[in-house]
Enzyme design. Sequence first.
Site, mmCIF file in Angstrom:
data_model
loop_
_atom_site.group_PDB
_atom_site.id
_atom_site.type_symbol
_atom_site.label_atom_id
_atom_site.label_comp_id
_atom_site.label_asym_id
_atom_site.label_seq_id
_atom_site.Cartn_x
_atom_site.Cartn_y
_atom_site.Cartn_z
ATOM 1 C CG ASP A 134 -2.053 1.038 1.077
ATOM 2 O OD1 ASP A 134 -2.485 1.293 -0.059
ATOM 3 O OD2 ASP A 134 -2.457 1.611 2.088
ATOM 4 C CB CYS A 198 -21.924 5.289 -2.284
ATOM 5 S SG CYS A 198 -20.744 6.662 -2.180
ATOM 6 C CB CYS A 244 -19.284 0.727 -0.873
ATOM 7 S SG CYS A 244 -17.507 0.933 -0.643
ATOM 8 C CB CYS A 248 -19.952 -6.835 -0.427
ATOM 9 S SG CYS A 248 -19.447 -8.055 -1.663
#
Length: 385
Positions: A134, A198, A244, A248
């Site tokens: 990252d 969102c 978001c 899922c």
Amino acid sequence: MAADNLEARIKAQAAAFGFAACGIAAAAAASAAGVRLREWLDEGHHGDMIWMAARADERASPAGLWPAVRSVIALGMSYAPAADPLRLASASEVGRVSVYAQGGDYHDVVKRQLKALGGWLAAQAPAPLKVFVDTAPVMEKPLAEAAGLGWQGKHTNLVSRSDGSWLFLGAIYTTLTLTPDGPGRDLCGSCAACQRACPTDAFPAPYRLDARRCISYLTIEHAGPIPRTFRRALGNRIYGCDDCLAVCPWNKFAQAAAAQIAFQPRAELTAPALTDLLRLDDAAFRQVFAGSPIKRIGRARFIRNCLIAAGNSGAAVLAAVVRGLLDDPAAVVRGAAVWALGELDPRTWAIERAARLQTEDDADVRVEWDGNVAGVMDVSAISPV
């Protein structure tokens, strides 16, 4: 050791080091990702993240960063939460911290295990390698998809059939020519749950994210005032946003990451009281968030976020501590305090405005005292959407 057994042994060792997923891709396997990256940058969707553009050529492909690389070992470490990340949505007097930041800093944890796996691999098959998590110009998500760990969902994050949307990703670049796995297959189908969830409509289309509208970007990467356009939508989110990810459907297969002690939530970060957070000076902030990724954004940006949450809370009891931050040395904190006080106690706000507006030397803070000045604090202040 037979070469045809190396890939299997890598995966077994990765599991032993705590990785929930491991796959192999050829270094050139995600070539289309570089094209998508440049389109995203050209559209300005990266906002203030200027480093994305500055090293775009290196990020576009593994060979752009390290020409000698031949294979990529993609790895995922689960941070699946035990509790519903959305459970505090209506708890207005506490701050919501994104799941990934409630425990130890994943950069440290994942990189430590990547180095351990890299050391093991170097002993088994000596060859140059590099490890990334990252902080380097590496496109972990497309590479993870190419290596079969899952697929980039409509929310642009990786989705795994076994771990849902809860994987920290890392990569090992190696000069070894390893047998690649097949790529992940997109199983989002007609589902649009993440798009609907969102709060700021940050997805102009499925599989595309405008970071400038994303709450995670606004509360972590963006250094200036939170645009007025999005303040209500932040609610009580003070660091990141899980919405978001949390909706899922593939999360139902994920097991809580109990084995990763470092990712277990710290009690003081699961439901922190805004009144306590707003009282943190710089020294206290550093102490409370030692070892946490939250420390990276600094006290001023974090208190700014907490003030927006306070303004959204409707809790008049917070007005006094908010008022005390009108004198904060950081302009971004003062400006957020002006807005929050106006939401919580308009009468006191008017009194303070009369006393402070003429002596305030920061333009953004003066805008807050002036109220809704058209265009100045809108999203266009960052970049057109």
